[in-house]
Scaffold this motif. Structure first.
Motif, PDB file in Angstrom:
ATOM      1  N   ASP A 123       0.958  -1.093  -0.005  1.00 50.93           N
ATOM      2  CA  ASP A 123       0.061   0.031  -0.025  1.00 50.93           C
ATOM      3  C   ASP A 123       0.818   1.335  -0.036  1.00 50.93           C
ATOM      4  N   PRO A 124       1.136   1.876  -1.167  1.00 53.26           N
ATOM      5  CA  PRO A 124       1.916   3.018  -1.194  1.00 53.26           C
ATOM      6  C   PRO A 124       1.381   4.247  -0.212  1.00 53.26           C
ATOM      7  N   GLN A 125       0.431   4.275   0.160  1.00 52.31           N
ATOM      8  CA  GLN A 125      -0.361   5.464   1.110  1.00 52.31           C
ATOM      9  C   GLN A 125       0.224   5.073   2.451  1.00 52.31           C
ATOM     10  N   THR A 126       0.544   4.027   2.932  1.00 55.24           N
ATOM     11  CA  THR A 126       0.929   3.592   4.201  1.00 55.24           C
ATOM     12  C   THR A 126       2.413   3.166   4.251  1.00 55.24           C
ATOM     13  N   ASP A 127       2.934   2.834   3.166  1.00 57.29           N
ATOM     14  CA  ASP A 127       4.311   2.177   2.983  1.00 57.29           C
ATOM     15  C   ASP A 127       4.300   0.669   3.642  1.00 57.29           C
ATOM     16  N   LYS A 128       3.395   0.043   3.709  1.00 57.95           N
ATOM     17  CA  LYS A 128       3.205  -1.261   4.334  1.00 57.95           C
ATOM     18  C   LYS A 128       3.022  -2.312   3.410  1.00 57.95           C
ATOM     19  N   PHE A 129       3.495  -3.638   3.771  1.00 63.24           N
ATOM     20  CA  PHE A 129       3.215  -4.688   2.933  1.00 63.24           C
ATOM     21  C   PHE A 129       2.497  -5.748   3.670  1.00 63.24           C
ATOM     22  N   THR A 130       1.553  -6.278   2.947  1.00 66.48           N
ATOM     23  CA  THR A 130       0.772  -7.412   3.454  1.00 66.48           C
ATOM     24  C   THR A 130       1.186  -8.784   2.947  1.00 66.48           C
ATOM     25  N   THR A 131       1.602  -9.717   3.689  1.00 66.34           N
ATOM     26  CA  THR A 131       2.211 -10.889   2.868  1.00 66.34           C
ATOM     27  C   THR A 131       1.006 -11.921   2.897  1.00 66.34           C
ATOM     28  N   TYR A 132       1.040 -12.718   1.744  1.00 63.13           N
ATOM     29  CA  TYR A 132       0.131 -13.879   1.648  1.00 63.13           C
ATOM     30  C   TYR A 132       1.089 -15.175   1.384  1.00 63.13           C
ATOM     31  N   PRO A 133       1.222 -15.966   2.176  1.00 59.86           N
ATOM     32  CA  PRO A 133       2.082 -17.160   1.764  1.00 59.86           C
ATOM     33  C   PRO A 133       1.653 -17.956   0.384  1.00 59.86           C
ATOM     34  N   LYS A 134       2.502 -18.355  -0.061  1.00 64.26           N
ATOM     35  CA  LYS A 134       2.006 -19.293  -1.387  1.00 64.26           C
ATOM     36  C   LYS A 134       1.373 -20.531  -1.135  1.00 64.26           C
ATOM     37  N   SER A 135       0.584 -21.186  -1.848  1.00 62.21           N
ATOM     38  CA  SER A 135      -0.134 -22.204  -1.500  1.00 62.21           C
ATOM     39  C   SER A 135       0.728 -23.504  -1.576  1.00 62.21           C
ATOM     40  N   THR A 136       1.958 -23.508  -2.186  1.00 57.61           N
ATOM     41  CA  THR A 136       2.497 -24.719  -2.427  1.00 57.61           C
ATOM     42  C   THR A 136       4.130 -24.139  -2.315  1.00 57.61           C
ATOM     43  N   GLU A 137       4.960 -25.414  -2.238  1.00 59.43           N
ATOM     44  CA  GLU A 137       6.409 -24.890  -2.326  1.00 59.43           C
ATOM     45  C   GLU A 137       6.774 -24.542  -3.851  1.00 59.43           C
ATOM     46  N   ASN A 138       7.712 -23.564  -3.822  1.00 60.09           N
ATOM     47  CA  ASN A 138       8.220 -23.046  -5.098  1.00 60.09           C
ATOM     48  C   ASN A 138       7.131 -22.785  -6.301  1.00 60.09           C
ATOM     49  N   ALA A 139       5.860 -22.147  -5.533  1.00 56.42           N
ATOM     50  CA  ALA A 139       4.834 -21.683  -6.401  1.00 56.42           C
ATOM     51  C   ALA A 139       5.186 -20.881  -7.948  1.00 56.42           C
ATOM     52  N   ASP A 140       6.301 -20.110  -7.618  1.00 57.08           N
ATOM     53  CA  ASP A 140       6.851 -19.181  -8.924  1.00 57.08           C
ATOM     54  C   ASP A 140       5.937 -18.506  -9.697  1.00 57.08           C
ATOM     55  N   VAL A 141       5.215 -17.739  -8.942  1.00 60.17           N
ATOM     56  CA  VAL A 141       3.935 -16.792  -9.711  1.00 60.17           C
ATOM     57  C   VAL A 141       5.002 -15.763 -10.635  1.00 60.17           C
ATOM     58  N   ARG A 142       4.741 -16.098 -12.001  1.00 67.09           N
ATOM     59  CA  ARG A 142       5.367 -15.209 -12.891  1.00 67.09           C
ATOM     60  C   ARG A 142       4.467 -14.000 -13.583  1.00 67.09           C
ATOM     61  N   GLN A 143       3.089 -14.262 -13.486  1.00 69.66           N
ATOM     62  CA  GLN A 143       2.301 -13.255 -13.986  1.00 69.66           C
ATOM     63  C   GLN A 143       0.992 -12.991 -13.013  1.00 69.66           C
ATOM     64  N   ILE A 144       0.670 -11.790 -12.867  1.00 72.92           N
ATOM     65  CA  ILE A 144      -0.368 -11.335 -12.146  1.00 72.92           C
ATOM     66  C   ILE A 144      -1.279 -10.321 -12.701  1.00 72.92           C
ATOM     67  N   ASN A 145      -2.481 -10.766 -12.670  1.00 72.23           N
ATOM     68  CA  ASN A 145      -3.388  -9.697 -13.439  1.00 72.23           C
ATOM     69  C   ASN A 145      -4.534  -9.731 -12.379  1.00 72.23           C
ATOM     70  N   GLY A 146      -5.820  -8.907 -12.826  1.00 71.48           N
ATOM     71  CA  GLY A 146      -6.951  -8.959 -11.942  1.00 71.48           C
ATOM     72  C   GLY A 146      -7.978  -8.110 -12.662  1.00 71.48           C
ATOM     73  N   ARG A 147      -9.143  -8.192 -11.833  1.00 75.73           N
ATOM     74  CA  ARG A 147     -10.175  -7.303 -12.280  1.00 75.73           C
ATOM     75  C   ARG A 147     -10.688  -6.889 -10.767  1.00 75.73           C
ATOM     76  N   ARG A 148     -11.802  -5.895 -10.837  1.00 70.93           N
ATOM     77  CA  ARG A 148     -12.201  -5.320  -9.626  1.00 70.93           C
ATOM     78  C   ARG A 148     -12.542  -6.426  -8.747  1.00 70.93           C
ATOM     79  N   GLY A 149     -11.944  -6.080  -7.566  1.00 69.62           N
ATOM     80  CA  GLY A 149     -12.087  -7.113  -6.203  1.00 69.62           C
ATOM     81  C   GLY A 149     -11.517  -8.602  -6.320  1.00 69.62           C
ATOM     82  N   GLU A 150     -10.478  -8.752  -7.425  1.00 68.41           N
ATOM     83  CA  GLU A 150      -9.855  -9.942  -7.605  1.00 68.41           C
ATOM     84  C   GLU A 150      -8.471  -9.932  -8.134  1.00 68.41           C
ATOM     85  N   VAL A 151      -7.513 -10.397  -7.560  1.00 67.30           N
ATOM     86  CA  VAL A 151      -6.152 -10.572  -8.159  1.00 67.30           C
ATOM     87  C   VAL A 151      -5.827 -12.321  -8.368  1.00 67.30           C
ATOM     88  N   TRP A 152      -5.373 -12.158  -9.705  1.00 71.61           N
ATOM     89  CA  TRP A 152      -5.279 -13.593 -10.354  1.00 71.61           C
ATOM     90  C   TRP A 152      -3.846 -13.686 -10.382  1.00 71.61           C
TER      91      TRP A 152
END
Length: 169
Positions: A123-152
């Protein structure tokens, strides 16, 4: 189709367009940001303040600021083309490796972290990170996209993951 050569040779890796239509890309091999003149195809290199940071992806926020994932530096940086100002934040953890970046409709910056096997929402307004652990070892997310209310998230571990940021009504 028109083909243009990247300045400084190989390395274009991520690309984005701002709300007003300006086009930018980052170079992993060259560790730079570049703006593209849409008429001529010429690219102008913009040197980030962190040398050899390994820019992988870039995404524009609603104000046209450019958020860059920096693999070698383990950080996220932002360039404001309106004033040329830069700022950087190191991701949480011991050995972050920032890969993908996506900015949602609230201007929250989402980042995948190979080193921490996590996804971070910044959040650039607060300079704070919220961390979400991955669902599996070595998940290696290479692409992120989304739509209103969802991050894919697309995982190298053969998974699709969605994080809902707004509860369904």
């Amino acid at each position: 189709m028109k083909i243009f050569h990247a300045p400084e040779g190989r390395g274009p890796y991520g690309i984005t367009a701002t709300p007003n239509g300006d086009v930018y890309f980052v170079s992993l091999a060259g560790s730079y940001l570049a703006s593209i003149d849409r008429k001529s195809g010429e690219a102008r290199v913009i040197e980030p303040p962190t040398p050899d940071q390994g820019a992988r992806r870039v995404w524009s926020d609603s104000r046209g600021r450019l958020w860059i994932s920096e693999w070698n530096a383990g950080q996220v940086s932002v360039d404001d083309p309106h004033d040329g100002g830069w700022n950087s934040w190191r991701l949480p953890g011991d050995l972050p490796r920032t890969y993908a970046v996506y900015v949602d409709e609230r201007d929250i910056v989402w980042l995948s972290d190979f080193g921490g096997n996590a996804v971070h929402a910044f959040d650039p307004q607060t300079d704070k990170f919220t961390t979400y652990p991955k669902s599996t070892e070595n998940a290696d997310v290479r692409q992120i996209n989304g739509r209103r209310g969802e991050v894919w998230l697309l995982s190298g571990a053969d998974r699709l993951v969605v994080i809902r940021t707004v509860s369904a009504k």
